[in-house]
Structures are given as C-alpha cells and as structure tokens.
Design a protein around this motif. Structure first.
Motif, PDB file in Angstrom:
ATOM      1  N   MET A   1      32.546  36.995  59.940  1.00  0.00           N
ATOM      2  CA  MET A   1      33.320  36.694  58.743  1.00  0.00           C
ATOM      3  C   MET A   1      33.159  35.236  58.329  1.00  0.00           C
ATOM      4  O   MET A   1      33.152  34.913  57.136  1.00  0.00           O
ATOM      5  CB  MET A   1      34.799  37.024  58.975  1.00  0.00           C
TER       6      MET A   1
ATOM      7  N   SER B   1      31.814  33.571  54.789  1.00  0.00           N
ATOM      8  CA  SER B   1      32.892  32.774  54.182  1.00  0.00           C
ATOM      9  C   SER B   1      34.140  33.589  53.854  1.00  0.00           C
ATOM     10  O   SER B   1      34.858  33.268  52.904  1.00  0.00           O
ATOM     11  CB  SER B   1      32.396  32.054  52.912  1.00  0.00           C
ATOM     12  N   ASP B   2      34.407  34.633  54.626  1.00  0.00           N
ATOM     13  CA  ASP B   2      35.657  35.387  54.481  1.00  0.00           C
ATOM     14  C   ASP B   2      36.636  34.812  55.493  1.00  0.00           C
ATOM     15  O   ASP B   2      36.825  35.334  56.590  1.00  0.00           O
ATOM     16  CB  ASP B   2      35.423  36.880  54.733  1.00  0.00           C
ATOM     17  N   TRP B   3      37.275  33.711  55.108  1.00  0.00           N
ATOM     18  CA  TRP B   3      38.051  32.920  56.061  1.00  0.00           C
ATOM     19  C   TRP B   3      39.299  33.646  56.561  1.00  0.00           C
ATOM     20  O   TRP B   3      39.639  33.540  57.750  1.00  0.00           O
ATOM     21  CB  TRP B   3      38.417  31.586  55.431  1.00  0.00           C
ATOM     22  N   GLN B   4      39.990  34.355  55.693  1.00  0.00           N
ATOM     23  CA  GLN B   4      41.191  35.056  56.132  1.00  0.00           C
ATOM     24  C   GLN B   4      40.838  36.153  57.135  1.00  0.00           C
ATOM     25  O   GLN B   4      41.517  36.324  58.153  1.00  0.00           O
ATOM     26  CB  GLN B   4      41.935  35.656  54.937  1.00  0.00           C
ATOM     27  N   ALA B   5      39.778  36.896  56.863  1.00  0.00           N
ATOM     28  CA  ALA B   5      39.343  37.927  57.804  1.00  0.00           C
ATOM     29  C   ALA B   5      38.915  37.302  59.125  1.00  0.00           C
ATOM     30  O   ALA B   5      39.132  37.875  60.202  1.00  0.00           O
ATOM     31  CB  ALA B   5      38.204  38.746  57.206  1.00  0.00           C
TER      32      ALA B   5
END
Length: 241
Positions: free
Chosen positions: A55, A59-63
C-alpha cells in the motif's frame, strides 16, 4: 521554508522533505487473502506487513496504516511494521503517531538505519524544525548504513535549507554515487548549484535528471520557475524535449 522541486507527500505537507523520501517498496506479490488474519493463519502477520508495504508502494497511506496496525497487533516486535506505519502516518500528517512509531522501532532495533531515516523525516515535518536534531538522526542513519542514498539526499535537503551549500552538494554527490539512476538527486543538486550561482553546472545536473526520467514533473509551486527558464534545453512535460 523553501522546498526542492517536487515532494512525494502529494502536496499535503509543508516540511523539510524532498520527493525521494519514500524508497522503492519490496515486491508484495503472493499476498495471502485478508481473511487469513481473521482465521489466525500463522503467516497472516507476514501477509499484513507485506500488504502494508504494498500500500505504501501505491501511496494508499490509510490502507497502509491499517495493514501495518494488523501486523503490529500480531507481532508487536516487528520493527519493519512500525517503520512502515511511521512513514504512512507521516504522509497523512499524523505527526505525533508517526513520531511514536519511529521511536518504538528504534527501541526495538537501535541499529536500524531506516528507523533513524524516518525519524529524521518526521522531525523535519514538525514546526519549528529542530535542525540539529534532524541532522543528527540523518547522520545516525548514514553511520548505520553508509550506503543509504536516501539518507544522504534528505540530509542534503536539510543542509540546503540551512544554506550549507557545500555540505548539501557533498550529500547529493554521495547519493548519486550510491544510486546514479535516481533522477531526483540530480534535480536537488541542480537547485543547490543555482543557489550558489553556478547556473551552468545547475543546468547540467537538471539535464542529467531529465535524461534519466524525461516525464518527471519539473514545475511545482515550490520550485522557482526562473531556474528552469534558464535551462531552455529542459522543457516542461508535454512541451517537447
């Protein structure tokens, strides 16, 4: 505080970080299903840690935070998960959480170069910036891993912000020596050369970066367009080469 060209923080942070702070994530292929965690599969913790890294790569920081939190819950001594969650929380501007995560990683593994690198990145995001502390932590990262090109680059950015141009150039040169294929190091070096009044050398460094990555975006609010206008052989993306 001025910044170099482009950051990897999607424009959300006003901090002492160049675009190159996020190193390439390791391959996350072959991940298990998310149900493995719920089922108590013995490999579930590793899958969660790998999912966190995957993730980060996109750049899917919340995931990434969620996956790393699962990995940490399974194994609180997994240093890499703390470091990765620190990075993801930094990207989300959750600075207190990021700081706590990096410090925990260092408590678990005091000789981990990446932990000190990320700790310095977080400290650079705190206003006002404690520059001596930031430089110290980048220095620790480099001492623990003299081949950590990102640490040299980021310390170079710090030194540039302090107008220590010779120190910044030395760090950029070392980053380039260690990783000559990363365009951002050449762009950072080019800006410092411009600030020193060495326009021709600055343009040469920009062109080296441009040759490595022609589609790299060179125009951001943080970068003085006059630099690029002086290097008329470097065109903006979509305007020729």
């Amino acid at each position: 505080m001025r910044w170099h060209l482009l950051t990897v923080l999607t424009g959300m942070l006003s901090m002492l970080l160049p675009w190159g702070v996020v190193p390439p994530a390791s391959s996350a292929s072959g991940l298990g299903s998310s149900s493995a965690l719920a089922m108590g599969n013995p490999t579930a913790m590793d899958d969660a840690a790998a999912q966190c890294r995957a993730m980060i790569q996109v750049s899917d920081w919340q995931a990434a935070v969620e996956a790393c939190s699962q990995a940490i819950e399974r194994n609180p001594k997994l240093t890499t998960a703390w470091i990765d969650r620190c990075q993801a929380q930094l990207e989300l501007t959750r600075l207190s959480g990021a700081l706590a995560d990096c410090k925990q990683a260092i408590r678990l593994e005091p000789d981990n170069s990446e932990a000190y690198l990320r700790l310095a990145d977080v400290k650079a995001a705190v206003t006002p910036v404690n520059y001596p502390s930031v430089l110290e932590d980048y220095g620790k990262a480099i001492a623990l891993d003299p081949k950590n090109a990102t640490a040299y680059n980021n310390r170079g950015v710090t030194r540039n912000s302090l107008k220590d141009y010779p120190g910044a150039l030395a760090d950029y040169d070392k980053a380039i020596e260690l990783n000559p294929n990363d365009a951002l190091y050449y762009f950072n070096r080019g800006e410092t050369l411009f600030l020193k009044g060495q326009q021709e050398l600055g343009c040469s460094s920009f062109r080296q970066g441009h040759d490595l990555k022609p589609d790299f975006s060179l125009t951001t609010p943080d970068f003085d367009a006059a630099y690029l206008q002086s290097c008329n052989q470097i065109k903006e993306p979509g305007h020729g080469s």
